[in-house]
Design an enzyme around this catalytic site. Structure first.
Site, PDB file in Angstrom:
ATOM      1  N   PRO A   1       0.819  -1.212   0.000  1.00 55.53           N
ATOM      2  CA  PRO A   1       0.000   0.000   0.000  1.00 55.53           C
ATOM      3  C   PRO A   1       0.858   1.271   0.000  1.00 55.53           C
ATOM      4  CG  PRO A   1      -0.903  -1.597   1.525  1.00 55.53           C
ATOM      5  CD  PRO A   1       0.425  -2.144   1.084  1.00 55.53           C
ATOM      6  N   TYR A   2       1.990   1.238   0.690  1.00 55.83           N
ATOM      7  CA  TYR A   2       2.900   2.377   0.678  1.00 55.83           C
ATOM      8  C   TYR A   2       3.352   2.696  -0.747  1.00 55.83           C
ATOM      9  CZ  TYR A   2       7.301   4.937   1.023  1.00 55.83           C
ATOM     10  OH  TYR A   2       8.320   5.846   0.845  1.00 55.83           O
TER      11      TYR A   2
END
Length: 332
Positions: free
Chosen positions: A157-158
């Site tokens: 997700p980062y």
């Protein structure tokens, strides 16, 4: 490619740095001040209440020409400060592990929504140049060495949030009416003095210093392209002073090396083996990162100057000189 002389053009001009109290941000602030810029630093952390922010900004706070504002990038107070000649956007939610699950809302706010606010304010204030810090995490499992015009396959997700932020900023810059030229620097694993304690080399040195074993995720054969912080800062300065615009640029160290090679180098530098506890690999961590830096060389004139042994030596010396300061909170 047209190139400006940063040392000359910087004198008397104003640079705005978001994330100024952070690892790369504070090192950039010091370099800008040394080059004659006036600098406004924005960060949510205050040196008055946050010991890490205080340590990172210790030199800047005593240097003429520096102004610090405790603010979120989206705060009205921050917007009023954006009458700058150049903006360096380094403020972000960082780290792969914390980005999973409910925490992703923070990454969307801090990496995407905040960037959206910033690019709009840059346009309104007629800021001519925006340099955005992106990440090698946008590549994920893409073929290596990773090239800027190759596949983008983030696996965390980062990485997704950083890719969305850079593409948003570049989309704004591509509009015919845009007054802000933008370049996004994709940094590959930056290390050095002031590095966050949850990052690999900090954790290795912390383990040596305290004798407390660090968690070694994976078998040590995973590879990373480590970049010393002064090389990262020099890339930011070069990006401020060249005509490269509307694109992403890889910024990396001299070579991709295995984590075991880094452990061996730490042992050589410190004279002590790194105590480790082997544990499973983590979701979102690619098996390898390696950068194609031809665009950085051609467009920015960037070449890494600091080898891994030299960089680890400098970080170890800084950690020892800082005494207890780097131990605040301990490594993750």
């Amino acid at each position: 490619m047209h190139k400006l002389d940063l040392l000359n053009t910087g004198r008397g001009k104003l640079a705005l740095v978001t994330g100024a109290a952070g690892f790369i941000g504070s090192n950039l602030v010091d370099a800008l001040l040394a080059s004659g810029w006036r600098v406004t630093g924005i960060d949510r952390r205050s040196p008055e209440t946050d010991p890490v922010a205080a340590a990172n900004l210790q030199q800047a706070l005593t240097t003429p020409g520096f102004t610090f504002e405790q603010a979120d990038v989206t705060d009205t107070r921050a917007r009023e400060l954006r009458k700058a000649d150049i903006v360096f956007h380094l403020a972000a939610a960082t780290g792969v592990r914390p980005s999973w699950g409910v925490n992703f809302a923070d990454y969307m706010r801090d990496n995407l929504t905040a960037t959206h606010h910033l690019v709009q304010e840059c346009e309104r204030a007629d800021v001519r140049r925006l340099v955005l810090a992106s990440s090698s995490s946008v590549y994920g499992t893409a073929p290596q060495p990773s090239a800027e015009d190759g596949p983008l396959l983030p696996i965390s997700p980062y990485g997704v949030s950083k890719l969305a932020a850079e593409q948003l900023a570049l989309a704004y810059a591509a509009r015919s009416a845009s007054v802000t030229s933008t370049v996004a620097l994709r940094f590959f694993t930056v290390y050095g003095p002031r590095q966050r304690p949850d990052m690999a080399i900090s954790r290795m040195l912390y383990a040596v210093r305290t004798g407390v074993p660090m968690n070694l995720y994976g078998d040590g054969h995973q590879r990373r392209n480590f970049t010393f912080v002064t090389d990262a800062v020099r890339a930011l300065l070069l990006a401020a002073s060249t005509g490269t615009t509307g694109r992403a640029v890889n910024i990396a160290g001299p070579a991709s090396v295995t984590v075991q090679m880094v452990l061996d180098t730490v042992e050589e530098v410190t004279g002590q083996p790194v105590p480790v506890v082997h544990t499973a690999s983590r979701s979102g961590d690619p098996a390898s990162t390696a950068a194609d830096t031809r665009r950085a060389t051609a467009g920015l004139g960037y070449r890494p100057a600091v080898s891994l042994p030299e960089g680890i030596t400098r970080q170890w010396q800084w950690m020892r000189a800082a005494q207890s300061a780097p131990l605040i909170g301990g490594p993750a």
